[in-house]
Design a protein around this motif. Structure first.
Motif, PDB file in Angstrom:
ATOM      1  N   LYS A   1       0.827  -1.199   0.000  1.00 60.47           N
ATOM      2  CA  LYS A   1       0.000   0.000   0.000  1.00 60.47           C
ATOM      3  C   LYS A   1       0.862   1.251   0.000  1.00 60.47           C
ATOM      4  CE  LYS A   1      -4.195   1.821   2.146  1.00 60.47           C
ATOM      5  NZ  LYS A   1      -5.203   1.614   3.217  1.00 60.47           N
ATOM      6  N   ALA A   2       0.527   2.165  -0.858  1.00 64.74           N
ATOM      7  CA  ALA A   2       1.286   3.417  -0.957  1.00 64.74           C
ATOM      8  C   ALA A   2       0.767   4.438   0.043  1.00 64.74           C
ATOM      9  CB  ALA A   2       1.171   3.976  -2.375  1.00 64.74           C
ATOM     10  N   PRO A   3       1.608   5.375   0.484  1.00 62.54           N
ATOM     11  CA  PRO A   3       1.146   6.453   1.365  1.00 62.54           C
ATOM     12  C   PRO A   3       0.290   7.449   0.568  1.00 62.54           C
ATOM     13  CG  PRO A   3       3.422   6.826   0.737  1.00 62.54           C
ATOM     14  CD  PRO A   3       3.050   5.477   0.190  1.00 62.54           C
ATOM     15  N   GLU A   4      -0.406   8.342   1.264  1.00 57.30           N
ATOM     16  CA  GLU A   4      -1.231   9.336   0.584  1.00 57.30           C
ATOM     17  C   GLU A   4      -0.385  10.225  -0.322  1.00 57.30           C
ATOM     18  OE1 GLU A   4      -3.306  11.299   3.771  1.00 57.30           O
ATOM     19  OE2 GLU A   4      -5.085  10.076   3.441  1.00 57.30           O
ATOM     20  N   SER A   5       0.820  10.534   0.109  1.00 60.37           N
ATOM     21  CA  SER A   5       1.737  11.323  -0.712  1.00 60.37           C
ATOM     22  C   SER A   5       3.150  10.813  -0.492  1.00 60.37           C
ATOM     23  CB  SER A   5       1.646  12.810  -0.364  1.00 60.37           C
ATOM     24  OG  SER A   5       2.023  13.032   0.983  1.00 60.37           O
ATOM     25  N   TRP A   6       3.946  10.908  -1.538  1.00 59.59           N
ATOM     26  CA  TRP A   6       5.317  10.420  -1.460  1.00 59.59           C
ATOM     27  C   TRP A   6       6.279  11.535  -1.066  1.00 59.59           C
ATOM     28  CZ3 TRP A   6       6.572   5.486  -1.399  1.00 59.59           C
ATOM     29  CH2 TRP A   6       5.719   4.549  -1.990  1.00 59.59           C
ATOM     30  N   PRO A   7       7.235  11.226  -0.183  1.00 58.93           N
ATOM     31  CA  PRO A   7       8.277  12.228   0.106  1.00 58.93           C
ATOM     32  C   PRO A   7       9.211  12.363  -1.088  1.00 58.93           C
ATOM     33  CG  PRO A   7       8.782  10.146   1.190  1.00 58.93           C
ATOM     34  CD  PRO A   7       7.424   9.976   0.569  1.00 58.93           C
ATOM     35  N   GLU A   8       9.967  13.433  -1.078  1.00 59.39           N
ATOM     36  CA  GLU A   8      10.912  13.659  -2.165  1.00 59.39           C
ATOM     37  C   GLU A   8      12.008  12.603  -2.140  1.00 59.39           C
ATOM     38  OE1 GLU A   8      12.500  17.559  -2.155  1.00 59.39           O
ATOM     39  OE2 GLU A   8      10.561  18.548  -2.480  1.00 59.39           O
ATOM     40  N   SER A   9      12.543  12.335  -3.330  1.00 66.04           N
ATOM     41  CA  SER A   9      13.586  11.313  -3.482  1.00 66.04           C
ATOM     42  C   SER A   9      14.706  11.865  -4.344  1.00 66.04           C
ATOM     43  CB  SER A   9      13.003  10.062  -4.125  1.00 66.04           C
ATOM     44  OG  SER A   9      14.016   9.118  -4.427  1.00 66.04           O
ATOM     45  N   ASP A  10      15.934  11.464  -4.029  1.00 69.27           N
ATOM     46  CA  ASP A  10      17.054  11.757  -4.920  1.00 69.27           C
ATOM     47  C   ASP A  10      16.886  10.976  -6.217  1.00 69.27           C
ATOM     48  OD1 ASP A  10      18.079  13.209  -2.819  1.00 69.27           O
ATOM     49  OD2 ASP A  10      19.693  11.783  -2.343  1.00 69.27           O
TER      50      ASP A  10
END
Length: 459
Positions: free
Chosen positions: A167-176
């Motif tokens: 399951k994915a989160p509601e929003s994704w944090p930034e990634s390199d």
């Protein structure tokens, strides 16, 4: 929606039989993260060959996660700090990860556990390091009784399939961006041979396992022949955790024949982790008292000899073939590793740590425990090791294990020599471009024994 749960990937880059990922997926939305942490291990940051492998393994892992509707978040920095920052950004408070036993990772786990709820799971070894003990409850120092006790606990649990959903989160944090990490070589691009030989990632690991399972019964008769493909080629996949040892065990253990010898090699990997749990500085400090005062050679000539060994220009074809294979593919045949290591330590009388450091930088399977244990075994400085005075004769070893085709492949200037000359070219047959021996076998052996006698007299 529940708060997301972080999965902290390190050397466990797979979806199948991944207990941390399975537990996190059962708990709620998952944020998979890999942290390029060169700060925590300090001088034990990954070498060039391992970084090449890591780039491709992370790309493979991200692709597998995306097939499940997830993705891999990439961050850079000290693991404990990055995880704390990521938790603050996402509202996560729990982290799942597999146990790691290198001293720097054990320290990092303690730091993470102070700031967040850290759930550690087993899965990178046949049995948790430290769990196999003597009747009195003490850890084993010698391999043979360790393996006997570990074998009684086998088979390991059946490997678990990858989660059906992540399951994915509601929003994704930034990634390199992976490309921005600079893990791949630039100019010169020295990784061509590795690209041709390896397929990093869980899919590549599964292909290697399937191919080896078909011939595993013949392991004992083939593994010592450098010219034959009798080994599994699974070591880098196991090191990066692209496949679990439990999966390897269950896929091969019923092969019959001499597969038990191969399973013992998987057991040796467990043994090495047990050693570094007991001796965290095993990669830089000799285990036997006083051995760090051994009379290793130093100075300009020793430095030149070390460089010649690294470049595969010692004048000993079997040694040079191994060192060139290492540079080209990031891997060396196990029998040849022993020959090359013994030659450096005993014929050239150069500190085993110089070899350990070179392997750390150039091996795609550069594992702290296995690398250190193997070098100290050869040097005679380990808790369980060969005797220093047992000096391998590289020329005899080359002929005994039929290395002619191996030499022809990796030392092409010798390819046209007849079978009677290729292991030890005579002055008449030795090509002009191929170097003379750094030291004759008899002279090197006598020098090594003399250094040993002097060392023993002083301790």
């Amino acid at each position: 929606m529940k708060s997301p749960v972080i999965v902290w990937f390190r050397r466990d880059l797979r979806l199948s039989d991944q207990a941390a990922l399975a537990a996190a997926a059962a708990a709620g939305p998952v944020i998979p993260v890999y942290i390029l942490d060169d700060e925590t291990p300090r001088h034990r940051a990954m070498g060039g060959a391992s970084r090449w492998w890591l780039h491709h393994s992370l790309a493979s892992l991200d692709a597998s996660l995306r097939e499940k509707g997830s993705r891999l978040i990439l961050r850079k920095g000290a693991s404990a700090d990055v995880l704390a920052q990521l938790a603050e950004e996402t509202g996560a408070s729990e982290v799942h990860a597999l146990h790691h036993y290198e001293p720097w990772w054990r320290n990092a786990e303690k730091a993470v556990d102070k700031a967040l709820t850290l759930h550690l799971h087993h899965g990178n070894y046949l049995a948790p390091p430290g769990a196999v003990t003597t009747g009195s409850g003490n850890p084993y120092k010698i391999y043979t009784p360790f393996w006997r006790a570990l074998r009684e606990r086998m088979p390991p649990p059946e490997p678990q399939p990858r989660p059906h959903t992540i399951k994915a989160p509601e929003s994704w944090p930034e990634s390199d961006a992976l490309e921005d990490w600079g893990l791949l070589p630039g100019k010169p691009d020295w990784a061509g041979g590795m690209r041709d030989f390896w397929e990093p990632g869980e899919g590549g690991a599964d292909k290697r396992l399937r191919a080896f399972a078909e011939v595993a019964s013949r392991y004992e008769g083939q593994r010592n022949l450098p010219g034959e493909e009798g080994t599994s080629f699974l070591s880098p996949h196991l090191h990066f955790g692209e496949i679990s040892p439990a999966k390897v065990w269950h896929a091969t253990s019923s092969a019959g024949g001499s597969v038990a010898t191969f399973l013992g090699e998987i057991g040796w990997r467990d043994y090495a982790q047990n050693v570094i749990v007991q001796y965290p500085e095993y990669g830089s400090r000799s285990a036997k008292d006083g051995f760090d005062q051994f009379g290793w050679r130093s100075g300009k000539q020793a430095e030149e000899d070390l460089a010649a060994w690294q470049q595969g220009r010692t004048g000993y074809p079997i040694v040079d073939a191994g060192m060139r294979q290492l540079w080209h593919t990031g891997w060396m045949h196990n029998r040849v590793r022993m020959i090359a290591a013994s030659f450096l330590i005993k014929h050239l009388l150069i500190d085993w740590r110089c070899g350990e450091e070179w392997f750390w930088d150039t091996l795609v399977d550069a594992d702290y425990g296995s690398n250190a244990v193997n070098w100290q075994w050869t040097a005679g400085s380990g808790v369980d090791s060969n005797m220093f005075v047992r000096i391998m004769a590289p020329l005899t070893q080359s002929e005994k294990f039929d290395a002619a085709s191996y030499i022809r492949e990796w030392v092409p200037e010798l390819a046209d020599l007849p079978a009677g000359e290729i292991h030890d070219p005579s002055p008449v047959c030795r090509p002009k471009g191929y170097p003379a021996k750094l030291v004759e076998h008899k002279a090197g052996r006598e020098r090594a024994l003399g250094a040993w006698d002097k060392f023993k007299a002083s301790t």
